[in-house]
Design a protein around this motif. Structure first.
Motif, short mmCIF file in Angstrom:
data_model
loop_
_atom_site.label_atom_id
_atom_site.label_comp_id
_atom_site.label_asym_id
_atom_site.label_seq_id
_atom_site.Cartn_x
_atom_site.Cartn_y
_atom_site.Cartn_z
N ASP A 3 0.90 -1.23 -0.01
CA ASP A 3 0.10 0.18 -0.01
C ASP A 3 0.71 1.15 -0.18
OD1 ASP A 3 -2.17 -1.49 0.07
OD2 ASP A 3 -2.46 -1.56 2.04
N MET A 4 0.67 2.27 -0.63
CA MET A 4 1.29 3.45 -0.78
C MET A 4 0.17 4.67 -0.31
SD MET A 4 3.21 5.42 -3.82
CE MET A 4 4.56 3.82 -3.91
N LEU A 5 0.52 5.46 0.32
CA LEU A 5 -0.26 6.73 0.57
C LEU A 5 -0.05 7.86 -0.62
CD1 LEU A 5 -0.04 6.99 4.56
CD2 LEU A 5 -1.67 5.79 3.10
N ILE A 6 -1.11 8.12 -1.18
CA ILE A 6 -0.99 9.45 -2.20
C ILE A 6 -1.57 10.47 -1.62
CG2 ILE A 6 -1.29 9.90 -4.51
CD1 ILE A 6 -1.57 6.84 -5.27
N PHE A 7 -0.64 11.62 -1.69
CA PHE A 7 -1.20 12.78 -1.19
C PHE A 7 -1.19 13.89 -2.29
CE2 PHE A 7 0.78 10.85 2.61
CZ PHE A 7 -0.46 10.76 3.37
N ASP A 8 -2.23 14.28 -2.91
CA ASP A 8 -2.21 15.14 -3.98
C ASP A 8 -2.11 16.62 -3.67
OD1 ASP A 8 -2.06 13.27 -6.16
OD2 ASP A 8 -4.17 12.64 -5.78
N HIS A 9 -2.98 16.85 -2.27
CA HIS A 9 -2.99 18.18 -1.83
C HIS A 9 -2.47 18.28 -0.56
CE1 HIS A 9 -5.39 18.74 -5.48
NE2 HIS A 9 -6.24 17.54 -4.95
N VAL A 10 -2.20 19.58 -0.25
CA VAL A 10 -1.59 19.77 1.20
C VAL A 10 -2.43 19.50 2.09
CG1 VAL A 10 -0.87 21.68 2.55
CG2 VAL A 10 0.06 21.48 0.43
N CYS A 11 -3.88 19.78 2.06
CA CYS A 11 -4.81 19.59 2.88
C CYS A 11 -5.04 18.03 3.22
CB CYS A 11 -6.08 20.08 2.52
SG CYS A 11 -6.66 19.49 1.38
N GLN A 12 -4.92 17.17 2.25
CA GLN A 12 -4.94 15.85 2.70
C GLN A 12 -3.67 15.25 3.56
OE1 GLN A 12 -4.44 14.61 -1.62
NE2 GLN A 12 -6.63 13.79 -1.49
N TYR A 13 -2.61 15.93 3.47
CA TYR A 13 -1.36 15.64 4.04
C TYR A 13 -1.35 16.19 5.69
CZ TYR A 13 3.37 14.94 5.25
OH TYR A 13 4.88 14.30 5.86
N ASN A 14 -1.92 17.19 5.82
CA ASN A 14 -2.36 17.87 6.88
C ASN A 14 -3.33 17.16 7.81
OD1 ASN A 14 -0.86 20.29 6.50
ND2 ASN A 14 -2.50 21.39 5.76
N GLU A 15 -4.23 16.60 7.09
CA GLU A 15 -5.43 15.82 7.78
C GLU A 15 -4.73 14.41 8.13
OE1 GLU A 15 -9.77 13.48 6.75
OE2 GLU A 15 -8.76 14.94 5.28
N HIS A 16 -3.66 13.72 7.27
CA HIS A 16 -3.10 12.48 7.72
C HIS A 16 -2.32 12.68 8.87
CE1 HIS A 16 -0.86 8.88 7.42
NE2 HIS A 16 0.40 9.56 7.30
N LEU A 17 -1.68 13.85 9.20
CA LEU A 17 -0.88 14.25 10.21
C LEU A 17 -1.68 14.60 11.50
CD1 LEU A 17 2.07 16.00 8.64
CD2 LEU A 17 1.97 13.41 9.38
N GLY A 18 -3.09 15.12 11.15
CA GLY A 18 -3.74 15.42 12.17
C GLY A 18 -3.30 17.10 12.52
N GLN A 19 -3.06 17.73 11.13
CA GLN A 19 -2.63 19.34 11.50
C GLN A 19 -3.64 19.97 10.78
OE1 GLN A 19 0.24 20.72 12.44
NE2 GLN A 19 1.45 18.81 12.79
N GLU A 20 -3.81 21.35 11.36
CA GLU A 20 -4.79 22.26 10.73
C GLU A 20 -4.27 22.89 9.60
OE1 GLU A 20 -6.55 26.52 12.40
OE2 GLU A 20 -5.01 25.52 13.37
N THR A 21 -5.30 22.88 8.46
CA THR A 21 -4.96 23.63 7.27
C THR A 21 -5.21 25.33 7.41
OG1 THR A 21 -5.32 21.60 6.09
CG2 THR A 21 -5.39 23.69 5.08
N LEU A 22 -3.93 26.06 7.29
CA LEU A 22 -4.25 27.46 7.25
C LEU A 22 -4.23 28.07 6.11
CD1 LEU A 22 -1.69 28.17 10.39
CD2 LEU A 22 -4.23 28.09 10.61
N HIS A 23 -3.92 27.19 5.06
CA HIS A 23 -3.73 27.93 3.69
C HIS A 23 -3.82 26.46 2.76
CE1 HIS A 23 -2.42 29.59 -0.04
NE2 HIS A 23 -2.58 30.59 0.08
N PRO A 24 -4.86 26.44 1.78
CA PRO A 24 -5.00 25.26 1.00
C PRO A 24 -3.59 24.62 0.33
CG PRO A 24 -6.04 27.05 -0.01
CD PRO A 24 -5.44 27.46 1.25
N LEU A 25 -2.63 25.67 0.01
CA LEU A 25 -1.62 25.30 -0.92
C LEU A 25 -0.20 25.28 -0.18
CD1 LEU A 25 -2.56 27.58 -3.86
CD2 LEU A 25 -2.97 25.33 -3.63
#
Length: 298
Positions: A3-25
């Protein structure tokens, strides 16, 4: 298949880490504040820079220890893969990450020059190892980007964020230049091995079988990425790897031209050229003589 985790967007990576998204990019991430994770191979659709807080003295560079005890920067371009196979154990990430999507750079000066930062195509074993002072500079840059992200988005936000990212990358360029210098002994060893690779290539049947040696071929023989290899050779000698290959090619050609039993076309084919006229053109460009003129003059 793993299995490989694919993060196309910054917000996806933030969610994976449990981090807040302050800017979408874009985001600056304190990895120690992320939730515990499982190891995975990960593919990123955006630029990703990790500042890894590890004891680098326990890691080897060939037969040598890394230069500095703490602070390693690893750079990933969109589409690249990082991480290790899932072993079922959770771990707490440490260090920092700067992530920014290519869309953030659209229409900016950095968007036009981002490909000049060739370290995004280096391998992880060609990472940037920071001194403590350099690490403080990098952390200050990350702090400035994070402070701007905390500010309410207005018409100045994009330019200020991108300008600070560009400053961060320019510092990385400076520190890589320093690293090439402080590792001059390692670099000279690579230069010697590069010369051996070219000698062995032209003494074999490879030119007739696969053509002229490429920069990528030479880099692979030395277990380096093409960009890191190119930057190292250029900074160490002032010439690009392609220029070194051409000089070795011409030196080899001069020896073969002295054999009167061989036609110029035969010499060209033995060197790996598909078309003799291409050999003639390159030889004259480098020496000022055509192969026949050089043969007759000598």
């Amino acid at each position: 298949m793993e299995d490989m985790l694919i993060f196309d967007h910054v917000c996806q990576y933030n969610e994976h880490l449990g981090q807040e998204t302050l800017h979408p990019l874009v985001n600056v991430i304190d990895m120690s504040k992320s939730k515990p994770l499982l190891h995975h191979r990960q593919r990123f659709g955006f630029y990703t820079i990790f500042l890894k807080d590890v004891k680098c003295g326990d890691m080897h560079y060939g037969r040598n220890f890394y230069d500095y005890q703490e602070g390693t920067l690893v750079f990933l371009a969109p589409g690249q893969v990082a991480g290790i196979t899932n072993n079922g154990e959770t771990f707490q990430p440490k260090g920092y990450a700067l992530v920014f999507h290519p869309d953030l750079l659209r229409g900016t000066p950095l968007g036009r020059t981002i490909n000049d930062y060739t370290f995004f195509s280096y391998e992880s074993n060609e990472a940037l190892h920071l001194s403590e002072q350099e690490r403080r500079t990098i952390l200050e840059c990350l702090y400035n980007i994070e402070a701007e992200l905390q500010h309410s988005i207005d018409k100045h936000s994009k330019n200020l964020i991108v300008s600070n990212i560009e400053l961060f990358l320019n510092y990385c360029m400076r520190f890589y230049d320093r690293q090439f210098i402080t590792r001059s002994n390692v670099n000279k060893d690579i230069l010697t091995k590069f010369e051996h690779v070219l000698n062995n290539y032209f003494q074999s049947d490879k030119p007739q079988d696969i053509g002229l040696p490429s920069v990528q071929y030479c880099a692979e023989q030395l277990h380096l990425s093409s960009n890191y290899f190119g930057d190292l050779i250029k900074k160490e000698t002032g010439k690009s790897p392609q220029e070194h290959i051409q000089l070795k090619l011409i030196d080899t050609a001069k020896e073969k031209i002295f054999d009167p039993s061989k036609s110029i076309s035969e010499v060209a084919y033995e060197l790996g050229f598909k078309y003799p006229q291409h050999f003639t053109r390159l030889f004259k460009k480098v020496t000022g003589y055509s192969p026949n003129e050089y043969r007759q003059a000598n």
